[in-house]
Scaffold this active site. Sequence first.
Site, PDB file in Angstrom:
ATOM      1  CB  CYS A 156      -0.944   0.084   1.186  1.00 49.64           C
ATOM      2  SG  CYS A 156      -2.045  -1.304   1.347  1.00 49.64           S
ATOM      3  NE  ARG A 213       4.597   1.941  -0.011  1.00 45.65           N
ATOM      4  CZ  ARG A 213       5.599   1.751   0.823  1.00 45.65           C
ATOM      5  NH1 ARG A 213       6.824   1.968   0.434  1.00 45.65           N
ATOM      6  NH2 ARG A 213       5.385   1.337   2.057  1.00 45.65           N
ATOM      7  N   GLY A 243      -0.635  -0.730   6.357  1.00 46.94           N
ATOM      8  CA  GLY A 243      -0.287  -1.523   7.542  1.00 46.94           C
ATOM      9  C   GLY A 243      -1.427  -2.439   7.908  1.00 46.94           C
ATOM     10  CD  GLU A 290      17.241 -13.022  -7.476  1.00 47.84           C
ATOM     11  OE1 GLU A 290      16.686 -13.491  -6.474  1.00 47.84           O
ATOM     12  OE2 GLU A 290      16.860 -11.975  -8.016  1.00 47.84           O
ATOM     13  CE  LYS A 329      13.908 -11.387  -9.673  1.00 47.48           C
ATOM     14  NZ  LYS A 329      14.535 -10.761  -8.560  1.00 47.48           N
ATOM     15  CD  GLU A 342      10.157 -11.640  -8.489  1.00 50.00           C
ATOM     16  OE1 GLU A 342       9.507 -11.223  -7.535  1.00 50.00           O
ATOM     17  OE2 GLU A 342      11.385 -11.438  -8.605  1.00 50.00           O
ATOM     18  CG  HIS A 370      20.137 -36.391  -3.273  1.00 51.57           C
ATOM     19  ND1 HIS A 370      20.540 -37.619  -2.801  1.00 51.57           N
ATOM     20  CD2 HIS A 370      21.278 -35.702  -3.521  1.00 51.57           C
ATOM     21  CE1 HIS A 370      21.865 -37.666  -2.751  1.00 51.57           C
ATOM     22  NE2 HIS A 370      22.332 -36.501  -3.187  1.00 51.57           N
ATOM     23  CE  LYS A 423      11.747  -2.576  -5.936  1.00 50.05           C
ATOM     24  NZ  LYS A 423      12.141  -3.933  -6.339  1.00 50.05           N
TER      25      LYS A 423
HETATM   26  C1  F6R Z   1      11.917 -10.329  -5.625  1.00 48.38           C
HETATM   27  C2  F6R Z   1      11.909  -9.271  -4.628  1.00 48.38           C
HETATM   28  C3  F6R Z   1      11.539  -9.633  -3.243  1.00 48.38           C
HETATM   29  C4  F6R Z   1      12.330  -8.778  -2.234  1.00 48.38           C
HETATM   30  C5  F6R Z   1      11.834  -9.044  -0.804  1.00 48.38           C
HETATM   31  C6  F6R Z   1      12.642  -8.292   0.222  1.00 48.38           C
HETATM   32  O1  F6R Z   1      12.348  -9.870  -6.869  1.00 48.38           O
HETATM   33  O2  F6R Z   1      12.152  -8.139  -4.921  1.00 48.38           O
HETATM   34  O3  F6R Z   1      11.715 -10.987  -2.996  1.00 48.38           O
HETATM   35  O4  F6R Z   1      13.678  -9.078  -2.339  1.00 48.38           O
HETATM   36  O5  F6R Z   1      10.492  -8.689  -0.706  1.00 48.38           O
HETATM   37  O6  F6R Z   1      12.540  -6.914   0.037  1.00 48.38           O
HETATM   38  P1  F6R Z   1      13.623  -5.922   0.587  1.00 48.38           P
HETATM   39  O7  F6R Z   1      14.900  -6.218  -0.099  1.00 48.38           O
HETATM   40  O8  F6R Z   1      13.084  -4.575   0.276  1.00 48.38           O
HETATM   41  O9  F6R Z   1      13.735  -6.180   2.067  1.00 48.38           O
END
Ligand code: F6R
Length: 614
Positions: free
Chosen positions: A2, A27, A102, A487, A491, A494, A510, A609
């Site tokens: 948010c 957000r 929140g 990672e 990527k 997601e 395994h 994000k």
């Molecule tokens: C994936 C991604 C998330 C963040 C995670 C932690 O591409 O961006 O997995 O890495 O939400 O966020 P931060 O780094 O802001 O603590």
Amino acid sequence: MCGIVGYIGNKKAYPVLIKGLSRLEYRGYDSAGIALLENQDKLNVYKRAGKVQDLVDYIGDSSTEGNVGIGHTRWATHGLPNDTNAHPHFSSDGNIMLVHNGIIENYDIIKKELTKRGHSFQTETDTEVLVHLIEEVYKKSGVSIEEAVRTSLNEVHGAYAIAVICKDTPDKIICARKSSPLVIGVGEDEYYVASDATPIVEYTKNVVYLEDEQIAIVDKNNGLRIISIANVEVSPYIQELELQLEELEKGGYEHFMLKEIYEQPRAIHDSFRGRLNASEGWISLGGIKDYEEQIANADRIIIIACGTSWHAGLVGEYYFEDLARIPVEVEYASEFRYRNPVIRKNDVVIAVSQSGETADTMAALKMAKAEGATLLGIVNVVGSSISRITDAGSYTHAGPEIGVASTKAFTTQVTVLAMMAMAIGKKRGTISDKRFNNLLIEMEALPTKIEKLLKSNDYIQGIAEIYKDASNALFLGRGSAFPIALEGALKLKEISYIHAEGYPAAEMKHGPIALIDEEMPVFVIATKGPHYEKVVSNIQEVKARKGKIIAVVTKGDTAVREIADHFIEIPDTDDVLVPILATVPFQLISYHIAVMRECNVDQPRNLAKSVTVE
Ligand code: F6R
């Protein structure tokens, strides 16, 4: 999770709010809404499921008058992402409006109590309960709106950044924060309120970061006043923003993610600029200088993080153990905080976070602080909560990352972890001068090497075309390339919604090997280094089962080329820095596949994000 925004001044609030919401859309983007106070009698509220653009289309030619307003872009926690549950939420009489980022944890108890007192609720949200509580206090006690907000906040548990407007006091916005970020922009006779500085930067560089449990009364005529929720006066500390407006634009790229992938040479350069010098043979991280002794003598380093940042932490584990010979544990913040872990005074806890606001990482840090551990941060967003709670740390200097999928934030986190481990290894005498100097040379060469690597974009796009319709994918790596396999898989899943898993290459036999057939693309990091031969054997195992191999290899490699279906060359570098280079092809593969599958690359479904709820 948010985004909230507010404006009070002499301008029309509507454009400021809409532009601000677009900037904060990373957000949360499942619904959006605004409330505009036209005058003491007229308050216009517009709310819509969908993106900010859907809200704008919905508002159309309706009145957007008013110099005061608040807005919200939502990532749903309580209640479906529909028009009704969208913010702002309002009091029974419609006179008080509130936006919230929140979770109000005890909303259910308060809701029952307020229901007994005659309140009825239109939505399933926790936020609506808070605005009704404020109304109850405001009307029953006859106090000012700010006092009603303060009293109410003393009753709630949970996390909040809120902005409140009230028809009776059209010259004020009341804001408050606890565990969710809030910034106030101070202009000439005007004020801005936002979850981060991005909606503010084009109007003013003067900002106040609200601290936990503080309330700001933003008054058009009487200026800014801050009190604590315990009602103690606080003098506002105005800081100057370093953020540049251009950093928030796409700059000609189709998506922020692609722009941010291409920014990596610059971002990595910024992350080490002024901190190392290969020709003079030194590394110096100013932010941790006073704590180097403590880190060098730590019994243990605990790295806490979530998601992609956790993957960076895993690479950091290899660095600190290999270069500084300090035992390391890497923890998911969300697990660590609820596990009753053993934390000792001589532990150094490093939080890795792009946003610096991740709720679980913050909570884990608070726990470690209470046990007396030393807290360090590796954070991108300057002035964020994690950067403020930690004793010391190093910013990654990646610049704003708007694409929800983390790219340049990750590679700069890994760069900073490498520098920290090298600095501590040097101090402890666990890294030879030769290796140290060679690593410095290789670090300085990273930006140029990534630039070269990015030239393979079209070729990588061609590989993406071949695998864009896959339903599953495997990513394999060994040693410090294993976190890169994780990672790479994250990527892909997601942003393209293809199911993908990352594994240590040797673990495949395994269990996961059962998945391999001619349909399964297997992405393998098979660069020259200590694990090369072993990885080649793992590739043979996949080929024997007809899996498709896409190998990331060191430039000039011939052996893997012969057995792989496709190969992507990365420039030769020290094995320590392979994770940084090997990440880039996977970012590009995921990006292109997502574009070809017509996915929303910058705002993937269900994600946000900055994860400020647990
Ligand atoms: C994936 C991604 C998330 C963040 C995670 C932690 O591409 O961006 O997995 O890495 O939400 O966020 P931060 O780094 O802001 O603590």
